[in-house]
Design a protein around this motif. Structure first.
Motif, PDB file in Angstrom:
ATOM      1  N   ALA A  53      47.415  38.350  43.727  1.00  0.00           N
ATOM      2  CA  ALA A  53      47.914  38.163  42.405  1.00  0.00           C
ATOM      3  C   ALA A  53      49.496  39.000  42.357  1.00  0.00           C
ATOM      4  CB  ALA A  53      47.115  39.056  41.412  1.00  0.00           C
ATOM      5  N   LEU A  54      49.636  40.020  43.011  1.00  0.00           N
ATOM      6  CA  LEU A  54      50.949  40.717  42.837  1.00  0.00           C
ATOM      7  C   LEU A  54      51.099  41.302  44.233  1.00  0.00           C
ATOM      8  CD1 LEU A  54      53.326  41.878  41.222  1.00  0.00           C
ATOM      9  CD2 LEU A  54      51.817  43.851  40.870  1.00  0.00           C
ATOM     10  N   ASN A  73      48.580  44.068  45.422  1.00  0.00           N
ATOM     11  CA  ASN A  73      47.630  44.443  44.403  1.00  0.00           C
ATOM     12  C   ASN A  73      46.767  43.121  43.867  1.00  0.00           C
ATOM     13  OD1 ASN A  73      46.412  45.386  42.110  1.00  0.00           O
ATOM     14  ND2 ASN A  73      47.983  46.449  41.253  1.00  0.00           N
ATOM     15  N   PRO A  74      45.529  43.167  44.426  1.00  0.00           N
ATOM     16  CA  PRO A  74      44.737  42.040  43.896  1.00  0.00           C
ATOM     17  C   PRO A  74      44.411  41.860  42.393  1.00  0.00           C
ATOM     18  CG  PRO A  74      43.341  43.487  44.894  1.00  0.00           C
ATOM     19  CD  PRO A  74      44.627  44.018  45.016  1.00  0.00           C
ATOM     20  N   ALA A  75      44.505  42.831  41.634  1.00  0.00           N
ATOM     21  CA  ALA A  75      44.088  42.778  40.367  1.00  0.00           C
ATOM     22  C   ALA A  75      45.062  43.878  39.310  1.00  0.00           C
ATOM     23  CB  ALA A  75      42.592  43.216  40.000  1.00  0.00           C
ATOM     24  N   PRO A  76      46.380  43.751  39.122  1.00  0.00           N
ATOM     25  CA  PRO A  76      47.220  44.542  38.501  1.00  0.00           C
ATOM     26  C   PRO A  76      46.908  44.923  37.234  1.00  0.00           C
ATOM     27  CG  PRO A  76      48.212  42.475  39.427  1.00  0.00           C
ATOM     28  CD  PRO A  76      46.659  42.245  39.383  1.00  0.00           C
ATOM     29  N   GLU A  77      45.911  44.078  36.392  1.00  0.00           N
ATOM     30  CA  GLU A  77      45.417  44.639  35.126  1.00  0.00           C
ATOM     31  C   GLU A  77      44.435  45.853  35.180  1.00  0.00           C
ATOM     32  OE1 GLU A  77      42.655  41.596  36.682  1.00  0.00           O
ATOM     33  OE2 GLU A  77      44.776  41.903  36.720  1.00  0.00           O
ATOM     34  N   GLU A  78      43.756  46.015  36.427  1.00  0.00           N
ATOM     35  CA  GLU A  78      42.817  47.127  36.768  1.00  0.00           C
ATOM     36  C   GLU A  78      43.469  48.395  37.321  1.00  0.00           C
ATOM     37  OE1 GLU A  78      39.251  45.638  38.452  1.00  0.00           O
ATOM     38  OE2 GLU A  78      39.659  43.651  37.850  1.00  0.00           O
TER      39      GLU A  78
END
Length: 311
Positions: A53-54, A73-78
């Motif tokens: 993702a990022l 970063n595989p899940a920037p929202e977490e």
């Protein structure tokens, strides 16, 4: 009877024949062809490169050298935990670019923010430059993420393969006496933790299995340029206290470094720290960079890394 995994036999046969031809023609190892060899191997045999993702590049400020890092970063929202991954290459080869597909897979498999440092390499920058850069990354990891306003948990683990596994052992050895750092866990893949080269597997697997004992000796001669005591520099002969992180070591049956990885794990356990070891039957050194040939075995390691780091 010991037998290399059939999926690797054809490659090894061709590799050994090529090496023999090159040596007969006057081939001499140097930093350039060592780096090209690992880069070409990885590019040839890791063709599945997943999206993350990022991905961002940054710098860890440190005295004497600003360490370039790449952040996955595989899940920037977490808010995810953080993992520093030190690439392999004998302290001379490998790079963030070469290991990019592996770092992507680790980030996705473990659901950690992976920070990959471009630590300095020998012979241009011999020991202890790489160790210093690895430790600086350890100390500066949270600061880099915070400066980017990236969500993360203040939970830090480390991992690495081969020479990167050596860096794990070195920095965790230092951090056990540094109250400002807490490493939760370390995951080491066929780590190089004994610079004395004094083990049974170093003799048993010295020739014919991709990484040869003579090549290891050459790497170490390039790495140690100032008469350092190699035993004192070896993580295997360092201090083992309860401040070490929980440890998981993966070794390979036909790897010269097999026994030292096992012995390191046993010393961690003897210090009263949780330690786990798995020896991969039929495998050779660097098999993680040869994924297309041994997909199941690589998937097993990624699964074990995820299971261990997230337990």
């Amino acid at each position: 009877m010991r037998e290399v995994n059939p999926k690797l036999k054809a490659y090894l046969k061709e590799f050994n024949a090529t090496v023999a031809e090159l040596v007969a023609a006057g081939f001499k190892p140097n930093a350039t062809n060592a780096r090209e060899g690992l880069a070409n191997l990885t590019k040839t045999f890791i063709t599945n490169v997943p999206d993350v993702a990022l991905i961002q590049d940054d710098i860890v400020p440190a005295e004497g050298y600003q360490v370039p890092v790449r952040i996955y970063n595989p899940a920037p929202e977490e808010e995810l935990p953080v993992l520093i991954y030190y690439h392999g290459g004998g302290g001379m080869a490998g790079s963030v670019t070469v290991y990019d597909p592996i770092c992507r897979k680790i980030a996705l498999a473990t659901r950690h923010i992976v920070i990959a440092p471009e630590y300095r390499l020998a012979p241009e920058c011999p020991y202890p430059a790489g160790v210093n850069d690895a430790y600086a990354t350890l100390k500066g990891a949270f600061g880099v993420l915070a400066a980017r306003q990236m969500k993360f948990k203040r939970e830090l683990s480390i991992a690495g393969d081969s020479g990167g596994g050596a860096l794990c052992g070195s920095v965790s050895g230092l951090a056990q006496f540094d109250a400002s750092i807490e490493i939760k866990k370390q995951f080491m893949i066929y780590p190089s933790v004994d610079y004395t080269m004094d083990s049974g597997s170093m003799v048993e697997n010295s020739v014919g299995y991709l990484l040869q004992a003579s090549k290891i000796a050459w790497y170490f001669d390039s790495y140690f340029k100032n008469g350092e005591c190699r035993k004192a520099a070896s993580p295997l002969y360092g201090d083992f206290t309860k401040r070490l992180p929980a440890t998981y070591v993966v070794t390979a049956e036909f790897c010269p470094l097999r026994d030292e990885g096992r012995d390191y794990c046993e010393k961690v356990a003897a210090a009263g720290v949780p330690a786990f070891h798995v020896n991969m039957d039929g495998m050779i050194h660097t098999f993680m960079n040869m994924e297309d040939l041994v997909e199941e075995e690589c998937a097993f390691v990624y699964d074990k890394m995820s299971e261990f780091l997230n337990s």
